[in-house]
Design a protein around this motif. Structure first.
Motif, PDB file in Angstrom:
ATOM      1  N   THR A  96       0.520  -1.125  -0.150  1.00  0.00           N
ATOM      2  CA  THR A  96       0.094   0.399   0.024  1.00  0.00           C
ATOM      3  C   THR A  96       0.550   1.589   0.207  1.00  0.00           C
ATOM      4  OG1 THR A  96      -1.761   0.700   0.576  1.00  0.00           O
ATOM      5  CG2 THR A  96      -0.293  -0.047   2.191  1.00  0.00           C
ATOM      6  N   ASP A  97       0.338   2.326   0.159  1.00  0.00           N
ATOM      7  CA  ASP A  97       0.923   3.665  -0.361  1.00  0.00           C
ATOM      8  C   ASP A  97       0.474   5.016   0.458  1.00  0.00           C
ATOM      9  OD1 ASP A  97      -0.767   4.145  -2.344  1.00  0.00           O
ATOM     10  OD2 ASP A  97      -0.042   5.664  -3.439  1.00  0.00           O
ATOM     11  N   GLY A  98       1.192   6.123   0.531  1.00  0.00           N
ATOM     12  CA  GLY A  98       0.344   7.309   1.396  1.00  0.00           C
ATOM     13  C   GLY A  98       0.742   8.319   0.186  1.00  0.00           C
ATOM     14  N   GLY A  99       0.749   8.457  -1.094  1.00  0.00           N
ATOM     15  CA  GLY A  99       0.879   8.816  -2.001  1.00  0.00           C
ATOM     16  C   GLY A  99      -0.765   9.836  -2.277  1.00  0.00           C
ATOM     17  N   SER A 100      -0.419  11.107  -2.658  1.00  0.00           N
ATOM     18  CA  SER A 100      -1.944  11.852  -3.069  1.00  0.00           C
ATOM     19  C   SER A 100      -2.255  11.879  -4.500  1.00  0.00           C
ATOM     20  CB  SER A 100      -1.500  13.360  -2.798  1.00  0.00           C
ATOM     21  OG  SER A 100      -0.906  14.067  -3.233  1.00  0.00           O
ATOM     22  N   VAL A 101      -2.192  10.730  -5.124  1.00  0.00           N
ATOM     23  CA  VAL A 101      -2.617  11.140  -6.678  1.00  0.00           C
ATOM     24  C   VAL A 101      -2.525   9.748  -6.600  1.00  0.00           C
ATOM     25  CG1 VAL A 101      -2.203  11.403  -9.066  1.00  0.00           C
ATOM     26  CG2 VAL A 101      -1.338  12.564  -7.319  1.00  0.00           C
ATOM     27  N   LYS A 102      -3.637   8.789  -6.493  1.00  0.00           N
ATOM     28  CA  LYS A 102      -4.280   7.625  -6.675  1.00  0.00           C
ATOM     29  C   LYS A 102      -4.745   7.298  -8.144  1.00  0.00           C
ATOM     30  CE  LYS A 102      -3.531   6.209  -3.682  1.00  0.00           C
ATOM     31  NZ  LYS A 102      -2.007   6.826  -3.890  1.00  0.00           N
ATOM     32  N   ALA A 103      -5.308   7.396  -9.306  1.00  0.00           N
ATOM     33  CA  ALA A 103      -5.511   6.500 -10.518  1.00  0.00           C
ATOM     34  C   ALA A 103      -3.599   6.339 -11.560  1.00  0.00           C
ATOM     35  CB  ALA A 103      -6.310   7.629 -11.015  1.00  0.00           C
ATOM     36  N   ALA A 104      -2.683   7.079 -11.384  1.00  0.00           N
ATOM     37  CA  ALA A 104      -1.868   6.516 -12.161  1.00  0.00           C
ATOM     38  C   ALA A 104      -1.347   5.643 -11.761  1.00  0.00           C
ATOM     39  CB  ALA A 104      -0.958   7.997 -12.232  1.00  0.00           C
ATOM     40  N   ILE A 105      -0.882   5.918  -9.859  1.00  0.00           N
ATOM     41  CA  ILE A 105      -0.161   5.107  -9.131  1.00  0.00           C
ATOM     42  C   ILE A 105      -1.264   3.364  -8.839  1.00  0.00           C
ATOM     43  CG2 ILE A 105       0.167   4.334  -6.547  1.00  0.00           C
ATOM     44  CD1 ILE A 105       1.341   7.409  -6.774  1.00  0.00           C
ATOM     45  N   VAL A 106      -2.070   3.279  -8.774  1.00  0.00           N
ATOM     46  CA  VAL A 106      -3.523   2.478  -8.098  1.00  0.00           C
ATOM     47  C   VAL A 106      -3.352   1.522 -10.055  1.00  0.00           C
ATOM     48  CG1 VAL A 106      -5.321   1.358  -8.788  1.00  0.00           C
ATOM     49  CG2 VAL A 106      -5.135   2.896  -6.532  1.00  0.00           C
ATOM     50  N   ARG A 107      -3.492   2.617 -11.290  1.00  0.00           N
ATOM     51  CA  ARG A 107      -2.993   1.603 -12.443  1.00  0.00           C
ATOM     52  C   ARG A 107      -1.327   1.133 -12.822  1.00  0.00           C
ATOM     53  NH1 ARG A 107      -4.343   5.885 -15.176  1.00  0.00           N
ATOM     54  NH2 ARG A 107      -2.621   6.777 -15.881  1.00  0.00           N
ATOM     55  N   GLU A 108      -0.546   1.790 -12.767  1.00  0.00           N
ATOM     56  CA  GLU A 108       0.608   1.084 -12.780  1.00  0.00           C
ATOM     57  C   GLU A 108       0.948  -0.154 -11.817  1.00  0.00           C
ATOM     58  OE1 GLU A 108       2.854   4.987 -12.347  1.00  0.00           O
ATOM     59  OE2 GLU A 108       2.136   5.304 -14.072  1.00  0.00           O
ATOM     60  N   CYS A 109       1.111   0.495 -10.224  1.00  0.00           N
ATOM     61  CA  CYS A 109       1.127  -1.071  -9.472  1.00  0.00           C
ATOM     62  C   CYS A 109       0.436  -2.070  -9.672  1.00  0.00           C
ATOM     63  CB  CYS A 109       0.900   0.248  -8.133  1.00  0.00           C
ATOM     64  SG  CYS A 109       2.112   1.324  -7.479  1.00  0.00           S
ATOM     65  N   ASP A 110      -0.339  -2.077  -9.981  1.00  0.00           N
ATOM     66  CA  ASP A 110      -1.805  -3.564 -10.535  1.00  0.00           C
ATOM     67  C   ASP A 110      -0.973  -3.751 -11.176  1.00  0.00           C
ATOM     68  OD1 ASP A 110      -3.709  -2.804  -9.060  1.00  0.00           O
ATOM     69  OD2 ASP A 110      -5.108  -1.633 -10.179  1.00  0.00           O
ATOM     70  N   ALA A 111      -0.356  -2.945 -12.450  1.00  0.00           N
ATOM     71  CA  ALA A 111       0.228  -4.333 -13.759  1.00  0.00           C
ATOM     72  C   ALA A 111       1.687  -4.299 -13.316  1.00  0.00           C
ATOM     73  CB  ALA A 111       0.900  -3.030 -14.734  1.00  0.00           C
ATOM     74  N   LEU A 112       2.410  -3.917 -11.565  1.00  0.00           N
ATOM     75  CA  LEU A 112       3.409  -4.918 -11.692  1.00  0.00           C
ATOM     76  C   LEU A 112       3.523  -5.758 -10.082  1.00  0.00           C
ATOM     77  CD1 LEU A 112       5.625  -1.143 -11.046  1.00  0.00           C
ATOM     78  CD2 LEU A 112       5.928  -3.373 -12.753  1.00  0.00           C
ATOM     79  N   ILE A 113       2.453  -5.740  -9.774  1.00  0.00           N
ATOM     80  CA  ILE A 113       2.297  -6.542  -8.048  1.00  0.00           C
ATOM     81  C   ILE A 113       2.150  -7.575  -9.020  1.00  0.00           C
ATOM     82  CG2 ILE A 113      -0.623  -6.334  -8.509  1.00  0.00           C
ATOM     83  CD1 ILE A 113       2.055  -5.778  -5.360  1.00  0.00           C
ATOM     84  N   PRO A 114       3.231  -8.346  -7.926  1.00  0.00           N
ATOM     85  CA  PRO A 114       3.164 -10.154  -8.509  1.00  0.00           C
ATOM     86  C   PRO A 114       1.623 -10.970  -7.859  1.00  0.00           C
ATOM     87  CG  PRO A 114       5.117  -9.563  -6.990  1.00  0.00           C
ATOM     88  CD  PRO A 114       3.611  -8.151  -6.894  1.00  0.00           C
ATOM     89  N   ALA A 115       1.599 -11.535  -9.087  1.00  0.00           N
ATOM     90  CA  ALA A 115       0.210 -12.559  -8.483  1.00  0.00           C
ATOM     91  C   ALA A 115       0.825 -13.428  -7.035  1.00  0.00           C
ATOM     92  CB  ALA A 115       0.238 -13.773  -9.821  1.00  0.00           C
ATOM     93  N   GLY A 116      -0.623 -13.451  -6.534  1.00  0.00           N
ATOM     94  CA  GLY A 116      -0.291 -13.971  -5.207  1.00  0.00           C
ATOM     95  C   GLY A 116      -0.471 -13.078  -4.414  1.00  0.00           C
ATOM     96  N   CYS A 117      -0.091 -11.679  -4.951  1.00  0.00           N
ATOM     97  CA  CYS A 117       0.187 -10.361  -3.664  1.00  0.00           C
ATOM     98  C   CYS A 117      -1.016  -9.668  -4.331  1.00  0.00           C
ATOM     99  CB  CYS A 117       1.663 -10.103  -4.387  1.00  0.00           C
ATOM    100  SG  CYS A 117       2.400 -10.557  -3.693  1.00  0.00           S
ATOM    101  N   SER A 118      -0.896  -8.541  -3.310  1.00  0.00           N
ATOM    102  CA  SER A 118      -2.046  -7.033  -3.920  1.00  0.00           C
ATOM    103  C   SER A 118      -1.374  -5.838  -3.703  1.00  0.00           C
ATOM    104  CB  SER A 118      -3.374  -7.327  -2.271  1.00  0.00           C
ATOM    105  OG  SER A 118      -3.616  -8.175  -2.488  1.00  0.00           O
ATOM    106  N   PHE A 119      -1.958  -4.647  -4.029  1.00  0.00           N
ATOM    107  CA  PHE A 119      -1.795  -3.596  -4.180  1.00  0.00           C
ATOM    108  C   PHE A 119      -3.103  -2.631  -3.593  1.00  0.00           C
ATOM    109  CE2 PHE A 119      -1.932   1.620  -5.348  1.00  0.00           C
ATOM    110  CZ  PHE A 119      -0.366   1.256  -4.740  1.00  0.00           C
TER     111      PHE A 119
END
Length: 287
Positions: A96-119
């Protein structure tokens, strides 16, 4: 109470990450906290101040065995940090994160998080103009709101765990769609910071018969512009990452300022009274 998780890794042990660690330690919600930071001197201060139990030589070793990883770095760096640790995350880990912008971060991190883990995207609505480990304090989030912005990889269990951690830190938790979050916070957070920086810049560079105008400032100006003492790099990154929403907010503010200018130019006493009274009612409504 029993621990919510046994091991938390905090990447970025400044005001936000350090205060999160302190709040969870005070609440007895986490057994062990490891600190990770690119600034070695800040990391050592975090350890000496008791923000963390141990420090890691590198991020990959630091996240080993962590049930939750909290990334608290400038918004433009969050996804690259996740990318650098992705292969080292244990199965089932929640990032998880504490950033104050969310759309780009969620999109990018969803693409990077390994299978079996969650963002799970997160944004605690709290802070001060200070930074670094020495600025951290356990009560920062007490009574404040934390917005969670789940994405495609946010399992129900992961969302619940992150929410429980923020509640243990004293925050009130709500969920929001990432793009909706960015439009709201462009108005109530990103725009005010942009205005504060712009006002100080304008007054500081003003040429009024050779006077140092800022030397005459008193409480009102200093209160209004306090947030212009925030980290410029952080606000550069936020401005660029939330560009479209912030530009729309700036356009709306520019229109309001232009209307105020017209009323002053016309000598419109009634119009000025109405403008200021309307604004006062809005302001009084949030006290």
């Amino acid at each position: 109470m029993p621990f919510i998780i046994k091991k938390l890794a905090v990447i970025g042990t400044g005001l936000i990450g350090g205060s999160f660690a302190l709040a969870l330690r005070e609440a007895g919600a986490v057994d062990r906290i490891v600190g990770i930071d690119s600034d070695r001197s800040n990391l050592e201060r975090a350890l000496s101040l008791g923000l963390v139990d141990e420090i890691a030589e590198d991020a990959c070793s630091g996240v080993s065995g962590a049930e939750v990883v909290f990334i608290s770095v400038p918004v433009c760096s969050i996804s690259s940090v996740l990318g650098s640790i992705a292969a080292s995350l244990p199965q089932g880990c929640i990032v998880t994160d504490g950033g104050s912008v969310k759309a780009a971060i969620v999109r990018e991190c969803d693409a990077l998080i390994p299978a079996g883990c969650s963002f799970v995207g997160g944004h605690p609505i709290a802070g001060t103009e200070n930074s670094g480990a020495t600025a951290a304090f356990a009560a920062l989030y007490r009574g404040k709101r934390c917005v969670l912005t789940p994405g495609a990889t946010s399992s129900a269990q992961a969302l619940d765990t992150v929410a429980r951690l923020w509640k243990a830190a004293g925050a009130e938790v709500c969920n929001m769609e990432p793009g909706h979050h960015d439009r709201i916070f462009a108005e109530i957070s990103h725009l005010p910071h942009a205005i504060a920086y712009t006002l100080v810049h304008a007054v500081g560079t003003a040429d009024v018969e050779g006077e140092n105008v800022l030397s005459y400032t008193a409480g009102g100006f200093r209160d209004f512009t306090r947030i212009a003492s925030s980290d410029p790099v952080m606000w550069r990154d936020i401005s660029l990452m939330n560009r479209d929403a912030l530009l729309a907010s700036i356009d709306g503010f520019t229109a309001s300022l232009a209307e105020l200018r017209r009323r002053i130019d016309r000598g419109d006493s009634d119009g000025l009274s109405e403008f200021f009274t309307t604004a006062k009612k809005f302001r009084d409504g949030i006290l």
